[in-house]
Design an enzyme around this catalytic site. Sequence first.
Site, PDB file in Angstrom:
ATOM      1  N   PHE A   1       0.865  -1.187   0.000  1.00 54.93           N
ATOM      2  CA  PHE A   1       0.000   0.000   0.000  1.00 54.93           C
ATOM      3  C   PHE A   1       0.908   1.246   0.000  1.00 54.93           C
ATOM      4  O   PHE A   1       1.873   1.308   0.756  1.00 54.93           O
ATOM      5  CB  PHE A   1      -0.859  -0.015   1.272  1.00 54.93           C
ATOM      6  CG  PHE A   1      -2.177   0.697   1.147  1.00 54.93           C
ATOM      7  CD1 PHE A   1      -3.358  -0.003   0.982  1.00 54.93           C
ATOM      8  CD2 PHE A   1      -2.230   2.079   1.207  1.00 54.93           C
ATOM      9  CE1 PHE A   1      -4.586   0.657   0.887  1.00 54.93           C
ATOM     10  CE2 PHE A   1      -3.442   2.747   1.109  1.00 54.93           C
ATOM     11  CZ  PHE A   1      -4.620   2.030   0.948  1.00 54.93           C
TER      12      PHE A   1
ATOM     13  N   SER B   1      -0.306  -1.925   5.744  1.00 59.46           N
ATOM     14  CA  SER B   1       0.378  -1.823   7.039  1.00 59.46           C
ATOM     15  C   SER B   1      -0.274  -2.687   8.110  1.00 59.46           C
ATOM     16  O   SER B   1       0.408  -3.162   9.021  1.00 59.46           O
ATOM     17  CB  SER B   1       0.416  -0.363   7.491  1.00 59.46           C
ATOM     18  OG  SER B   1       1.287   0.359   6.639  1.00 59.46           O
TER      19      SER B   1
ATOM     20  N   GLU C   1      -1.240  -5.583   7.872  1.00 54.75           N
ATOM     21  CA  GLU C   1      -0.753  -6.965   7.760  1.00 54.75           C
ATOM     22  C   GLU C   1       0.711  -7.090   8.210  1.00 54.75           C
ATOM     23  O   GLU C   1       1.239  -8.206   8.280  1.00 54.75           O
ATOM     24  CB  GLU C   1      -0.880  -7.467   6.313  1.00 54.75           C
ATOM     25  CG  GLU C   1      -2.307  -7.802   5.889  1.00 54.75           C
ATOM     26  CD  GLU C   1      -3.217  -6.606   5.738  1.00 54.75           C
ATOM     27  OE1 GLU C   1      -2.782  -5.611   5.119  1.00 54.75           O
ATOM     28  OE2 GLU C   1      -4.356  -6.634   6.269  1.00 54.75           O
TER      29      GLU C   1
ATOM     30  N   ALA D   1       3.631   3.022   4.921  1.00 58.12           N
ATOM     31  CA  ALA D   1       3.232   4.431   4.893  1.00 58.12           C
ATOM     32  C   ALA D   1       1.719   4.493   5.062  1.00 58.12           C
ATOM     33  O   ALA D   1       0.979   3.937   4.250  1.00 58.12           O
ATOM     34  CB  ALA D   1       3.646   5.079   3.574  1.00 58.12           C
ATOM     35  N   VAL D   2       1.298   5.137   6.130  1.00 55.59           N
ATOM     36  CA  VAL D   2      -0.138   5.320   6.351  1.00 55.59           C
ATOM     37  C   VAL D   2      -0.434   6.810   6.161  1.00 55.59           C
ATOM     38  O   VAL D   2       0.126   7.658   6.858  1.00 55.59           O
ATOM     39  CB  VAL D   2      -0.573   4.847   7.757  1.00 55.59           C
ATOM     40  CG1 VAL D   2      -2.096   4.750   7.821  1.00 55.59           C
ATOM     41  CG2 VAL D   2       0.057   3.508   8.108  1.00 55.59           C
TER      42      VAL D   2
ATOM     43  N   HIS E   1     -10.330   5.441   8.908  1.00 54.88           N
ATOM     44  CA  HIS E   1      -9.587   4.196   8.729  1.00 54.88           C
ATOM     45  C   HIS E   1      -8.132   4.415   9.139  1.00 54.88           C
ATOM     46  O   HIS E   1      -7.492   3.538   9.711  1.00 54.88           O
ATOM     47  CB  HIS E   1      -9.684   3.763   7.261  1.00 54.88           C
ATOM     48  CG  HIS E   1      -9.280   2.340   7.004  1.00 54.88           C
ATOM     49  ND1 HIS E   1      -9.878   1.276   7.632  1.00 54.88           N
ATOM     50  CD2 HIS E   1      -8.336   1.811   6.201  1.00 54.88           C
ATOM     51  CE1 HIS E   1      -9.309   0.150   7.219  1.00 54.88           C
ATOM     52  NE2 HIS E   1      -8.365   0.445   6.353  1.00 54.88           N
TER      53      HIS E   1
ATOM     54  N   PHE F   1      10.035  -0.007  14.073  1.00 57.20           N
ATOM     55  CA  PHE F   1       8.844   0.649  13.516  1.00 57.20           C
ATOM     56  C   PHE F   1       9.268   1.724  12.514  1.00 57.20           C
ATOM     57  O   PHE F   1       9.499   2.880  12.847  1.00 57.20           O
ATOM     58  CB  PHE F   1       8.036   1.263  14.663  1.00 57.20           C
ATOM     59  CG  PHE F   1       6.684   1.757  14.242  1.00 57.20           C
ATOM     60  CD1 PHE F   1       5.700   0.873  13.829  1.00 57.20           C
ATOM     61  CD2 PHE F   1       6.385   3.107  14.260  1.00 57.20           C
ATOM     62  CE1 PHE F   1       4.440   1.325  13.439  1.00 57.20           C
ATOM     63  CE2 PHE F   1       5.128   3.575  13.880  1.00 57.20           C
ATOM     64  CZ  PHE F   1       4.166   2.678  13.465  1.00 57.20           C
TER      65      PHE F   1
ATOM     66  N   ARG G   1       9.471  12.212   3.861  1.00 53.60           N
ATOM     67  CA  ARG G   1      10.106  11.286   4.817  1.00 53.60           C
ATOM     68  C   ARG G   1      10.661  10.033   4.141  1.00 53.60           C
ATOM     69  O   ARG G   1      11.190   9.153   4.803  1.00 53.60           O
ATOM     70  CB  ARG G   1       9.072  10.858   5.876  1.00 53.60           C
ATOM     71  CG  ARG G   1       8.656  11.972   6.827  1.00 53.60           C
ATOM     72  CD  ARG G   1       7.343  11.626   7.513  1.00 53.60           C
ATOM     73  NE  ARG G   1       6.936  12.569   8.521  1.00 53.60           N
ATOM     74  CZ  ARG G   1       6.476  13.802   8.304  1.00 53.60           C
ATOM     75  NH1 ARG G   1       6.410  14.282   7.058  1.00 53.60           N
ATOM     76  NH2 ARG G   1       6.094  14.572   9.297  1.00 53.60           N
TER      77      ARG G   1
HETATM   78  N1  INI Z   1      -2.620   0.580   4.533  1.00 50.47           N
HETATM   79  C1  INI Z   1      -1.467   1.287   4.487  1.00 50.47           C
HETATM   80  O1  INI Z   1      -0.380   0.692   4.577  1.00 50.47           O
HETATM   81  N2  INI Z   1      -1.491   2.631   4.376  1.00 50.47           N
HETATM   82  C2  INI Z   1      -2.650   3.332   4.290  1.00 50.47           C
HETATM   83  O2  INI Z   1      -2.592   4.585   4.162  1.00 50.47           O
HETATM   84  C3  INI Z   1      -3.878   2.613   4.344  1.00 50.47           C
HETATM   85  N3  INI Z   1      -5.135   3.333   4.261  1.00 50.47           N
HETATM   86  O3  INI Z   1      -5.143   4.560   4.194  1.00 50.47           O
HETATM   87  O4  INI Z   1      -6.193   2.737   4.266  1.00 50.47           O
HETATM   88  C4  INI Z   1      -3.828   1.214   4.461  1.00 50.47           C
HETATM   89  N4  INI Z   1      -4.978   0.485   4.491  1.00 50.47           N
HETATM   90  C5  INI Z   1      -4.986  -0.932   4.251  1.00 50.47           C
HETATM   91  C6  INI Z   1      -4.782  -1.746   5.502  1.00 50.47           C
HETATM   92  O5  INI Z   1      -3.436  -1.654   5.939  1.00 50.47           O
HETATM   93  C7  INI Z   1      -5.077  -3.223   5.275  1.00 50.47           C
HETATM   94  O6  INI Z   1      -4.255  -3.707   4.236  1.00 50.47           O
HETATM   95  C8  INI Z   1      -6.546  -3.495   4.881  1.00 50.47           C
HETATM   96  O7  INI Z   1      -7.416  -2.875   5.829  1.00 50.47           O
HETATM   97  C9  INI Z   1      -6.819  -5.013   4.891  1.00 50.47           C
HETATM   98  O8  INI Z   1      -6.627  -5.554   6.190  1.00 50.47           O
END
Ligand code: INI
Length: 154
Positions: free
Chosen positions: A23, A57, A59, A81-82, A89, A114, A128
């Site tokens: 992601f 993230s 997972e 990266a979130v 979410h 982390f 970053r």
């Molecule tokens: N996962 C990320 O790594 N970054 C994000 O910004 C993000 N957003 O914004 O939703 C994100 N979502 C997916 C999440 O990590 C899981 O893969 C998904 O919910 C399935 O469990």
Amino acid sequence: MPTHVEGDLIADGHQFAIVASRFNEFVVESMVDGALDTLDRHGVDPDDVTIVHVPGSLEIPVAAKKCAGSGDYDAVICVGAVIRGATDHFDYVCSGVSSGTMQTALDTEVPVIFGVITTDTIEQAIERAGTKAGNKGRDAAETALEMANLMDQL
Ligand code: INI
């Protein structure tokens, strides 16, 4: 005299796993590259590094736990990266990945680093991941080197 224990930034034949989310991969792959380059510069043999990709993230913790619990790695570097979107979410993902990685380190006694960036905007994430705010993948790799070395001494 107090005894002073501190990790050095040396490879020492240690084995590392990098657990990276797909992601936001545009940002995350730059952090993986930074982590790999930092490990390399400190003398880590590329054969001593395993890269594990997960969907997002959230997972990261379960894959990190599997690596840390395997006994095959001296440290696990988590990279993701979130980026805040329109929904809450973001908060669930940040909280899940941060508490999950911390719990993994405590459960396994293997350093789980982390290197997940959490930002409001994609621009902040890019800053970053190898532009004006450094590269958090590099920082995470340095922390992993130091902690792997420290754990040998404790
Ligand atoms: N996962 C990320 O790594 N970054 C994000 O910004 C993000 N957003 O914004 O939703 C994100 N979502 C997916 C999440 O990590 C899981 O893969 C998904 O919910 C399935 O469990």
